[in-house]
Motif scaffolding. Structure first.
Motif, PDB file in Angstrom:
ATOM      1  N   LEU A  26       1.592 -16.970  -5.535  1.00  0.00           N
ATOM      2  CA  LEU A  26       0.415 -17.388  -4.764  1.00  0.00           C
ATOM      3  C   LEU A  26      -0.876 -17.072  -5.503  1.00  0.00           C
ATOM      4  O   LEU A  26      -0.954 -16.104  -6.274  1.00  0.00           O
ATOM      5  N   ASP A  27      -1.894 -17.876  -5.238  1.00  0.00           N
ATOM      6  CA  ASP A  27      -3.256 -17.672  -5.739  1.00  0.00           C
ATOM      7  C   ASP A  27      -3.331 -17.573  -7.265  1.00  0.00           C
ATOM      8  O   ASP A  27      -4.076 -16.768  -7.816  1.00  0.00           O
ATOM      9  N   VAL A  28      -2.568 -18.412  -7.969  1.00  0.00           N
ATOM     10  CA  VAL A  28      -2.595 -18.432  -9.426  1.00  0.00           C
ATOM     11  C   VAL A  28      -3.778 -19.288  -9.887  1.00  0.00           C
ATOM     12  O   VAL A  28      -3.848 -20.476  -9.565  1.00  0.00           O
ATOM     13  N   PHE A  29      -4.698 -18.700 -10.593  1.00  0.00           N
ATOM     14  CA  PHE A  29      -5.908 -19.338 -11.136  1.00  0.00           C
ATOM     15  C   PHE A  29      -6.941 -19.700 -10.077  1.00  0.00           C
ATOM     16  O   PHE A  29      -8.078 -19.958 -10.404  1.00  0.00           O
ATOM     17  N   LYS A  30      -6.539 -19.772  -8.788  1.00  0.00           N
ATOM     18  CA  LYS A  30      -7.477 -20.144  -7.735  1.00  0.00           C
ATOM     19  C   LYS A  30      -6.906 -19.725  -6.384  1.00  0.00           C
ATOM     20  O   LYS A  30      -5.705 -19.843  -6.154  1.00  0.00           O
ATOM     21  N   GLU A  31      -7.749 -19.271  -5.487  1.00  0.00           N
ATOM     22  CA  GLU A  31      -7.299 -18.899  -4.143  1.00  0.00           C
ATOM     23  C   GLU A  31      -6.732 -20.132  -3.428  1.00  0.00           C
ATOM     24  O   GLU A  31      -7.316 -21.213  -3.459  1.00  0.00           O
ATOM     25  N   GLY A  32      -5.578 -19.976  -2.840  1.00  0.00           N
ATOM     26  CA  GLY A  32      -4.914 -21.074  -2.143  1.00  0.00           C
ATOM     27  C   GLY A  32      -3.963 -21.877  -3.018  1.00  0.00           C
ATOM     28  O   GLY A  32      -3.247 -22.745  -2.530  1.00  0.00           O
ATOM     29  N   ALA A  33      -3.943 -21.596  -4.314  1.00  0.00           N
ATOM     30  CA  ALA A  33      -3.046 -22.306  -5.229  1.00  0.00           C
ATOM     31  C   ALA A  33      -1.649 -21.682  -5.164  1.00  0.00           C
ATOM     32  O   ALA A  33      -1.467 -20.554  -4.711  1.00  0.00           O
ATOM     33  N   LEU A  34      -0.663 -22.459  -5.632  1.00  0.00           N
ATOM     34  CA  LEU A  34       0.711 -21.977  -5.657  1.00  0.00           C
ATOM     35  C   LEU A  34       1.408 -22.538  -6.892  1.00  0.00           C
ATOM     36  O   LEU A  34       1.370 -23.741  -7.138  1.00  0.00           O
ATOM     37  N   LEU A  35       2.020 -21.664  -7.658  1.00  0.00           N
ATOM     38  CA  LEU A  35       2.819 -22.056  -8.821  1.00  0.00           C
ATOM     39  C   LEU A  35       4.273 -21.796  -8.461  1.00  0.00           C
ATOM     40  O   LEU A  35       4.633 -20.676  -8.088  1.00  0.00           O
ATOM     41  N   GLY A  36       5.116 -22.839  -8.534  1.00  0.00           N
ATOM     42  CA  GLY A  36       6.501 -22.694  -8.113  1.00  0.00           C
ATOM     43  C   GLY A  36       7.490 -23.187  -9.155  1.00  0.00           C
ATOM     44  O   GLY A  36       7.205 -24.122  -9.908  1.00  0.00           O
ATOM     45  N   PHE A  37       8.634 -22.520  -9.179  1.00  0.00           N
ATOM     46  CA  PHE A  37       9.721 -22.884 -10.087  1.00  0.00           C
ATOM     47  C   PHE A  37      11.029 -22.921  -9.301  1.00  0.00           C
ATOM     48  O   PHE A  37      11.247 -22.111  -8.403  1.00  0.00           O
ATOM     49  N   VAL A  38      11.896 -23.866  -9.659  1.00  0.00           N
ATOM     50  CA  VAL A  38      13.228 -23.973  -9.064  1.00  0.00           C
ATOM     51  C   VAL A  38      14.218 -24.175 -10.207  1.00  0.00           C
ATOM     52  O   VAL A  38      13.955 -24.929 -11.141  1.00  0.00           O
ATOM     53  N   ALA A  39      15.344 -23.498 -10.113  1.00  0.00           N
ATOM     54  CA  ALA A  39      16.453 -23.711 -11.056  1.00  0.00           C
ATOM     55  C   ALA A  39      17.725 -23.756 -10.225  1.00  0.00           C
ATOM     56  O   ALA A  39      17.861 -23.015  -9.251  1.00  0.00           O
ATOM     57  N   GLY A  40      18.618 -24.661 -10.576  1.00  0.00           N
ATOM     58  CA  GLY A  40      19.825 -24.721  -9.776  1.00  0.00           C
ATOM     59  C   GLY A  40      20.837 -25.722 -10.279  1.00  0.00           C
ATOM     60  O   GLY A  40      20.753 -26.233 -11.396  1.00  0.00           O
ATOM     61  N   ILE A  41      21.799 -25.961  -9.394  1.00  0.00           N
ATOM     62  CA  ILE A  41      22.901 -26.881  -9.655  1.00  0.00           C
ATOM     63  C   ILE A  41      22.855 -27.968  -8.588  1.00  0.00           C
ATOM     64  O   ILE A  41      22.954 -27.654  -7.403  1.00  0.00           O
ATOM     65  N   PRO A  42      22.668 -29.238  -8.968  1.00  0.00           N
ATOM     66  CA  PRO A  42      22.744 -30.289  -7.959  1.00  0.00           C
ATOM     67  C   PRO A  42      24.177 -30.382  -7.420  1.00  0.00           C
ATOM     68  O   PRO A  42      25.081 -29.781  -8.001  1.00  0.00           O
ATOM     69  N   PRO A  43      24.423 -31.095  -6.323  1.00  0.00           N
ATOM     70  CA  PRO A  43      25.792 -31.202  -5.805  1.00  0.00           C
ATOM     71  C   PRO A  43      26.782 -31.515  -6.937  1.00  0.00           C
ATOM     72  O   PRO A  43      26.599 -32.459  -7.704  1.00  0.00           O
TER      73      PRO A  43
END
Length: 121
Positions: A26-43
């Motif tokens: 949360l709050d990366v570089f700016k208040e209210g911003a969000l940096l997200g990452f996902v890693a996984g296996i599709p079906p």
């Protein structure tokens, strides 16, 4: 029936698995911003007891002609950044890649980029 002779009749059972790990900052570089990452296996087919039912015309397709074509583990990776322009408008650029699509390492990875706009009223 109009489709008789088009499909091979095969009794097959499969075990399907999927998984994902999500991480957000949360709050990366700016208040209210969000940096997200996902890693996984599709079906993913963990096991297939027999060949899948496919049209006879596709029976020579290299992706599905042998039970060993389902041995490679597909993976996906995603990144996105939700950037608030102001209190009412958010921009969210992102990208993801799927490695070993169709559970086959002979297939090239798939790359997709996206940008989403959110308007709050």
């Amino acid at each position: 029936s109009p489709t008789s002779g088009i499909y091979e009749e095969v009794d097959a059972d499969a075990t399907i698995m999927t998984a994902a790990i999500n991480v957000a900052f949360l709050d990366v570089f700016k208040e209210g911003a969000l940096l997200g990452f996902v890693a996984g296996i599709p079906p993913y087919n963990l096991s297939v007891d027999d060949y899948l039912t496919v049209p006879v015309s596709l029976s020579n397709n290299d992706d599905f002609d042998d039970i060993n074509d389902f041995e490679d583990l597909p993976l996906f990776f995603e990144a996105q950044y939700r950037w608030p322009l102001n209190k009412k408008i958010l921009l969210t650029p992102g990208a993801y890649v799927i490695v070993n699509p169709n559970q086959n390492a002979n297939n090239a990875p798939l790359f997709v980029g996206v940008i989403r706009g959110t308007f709050q009223f």
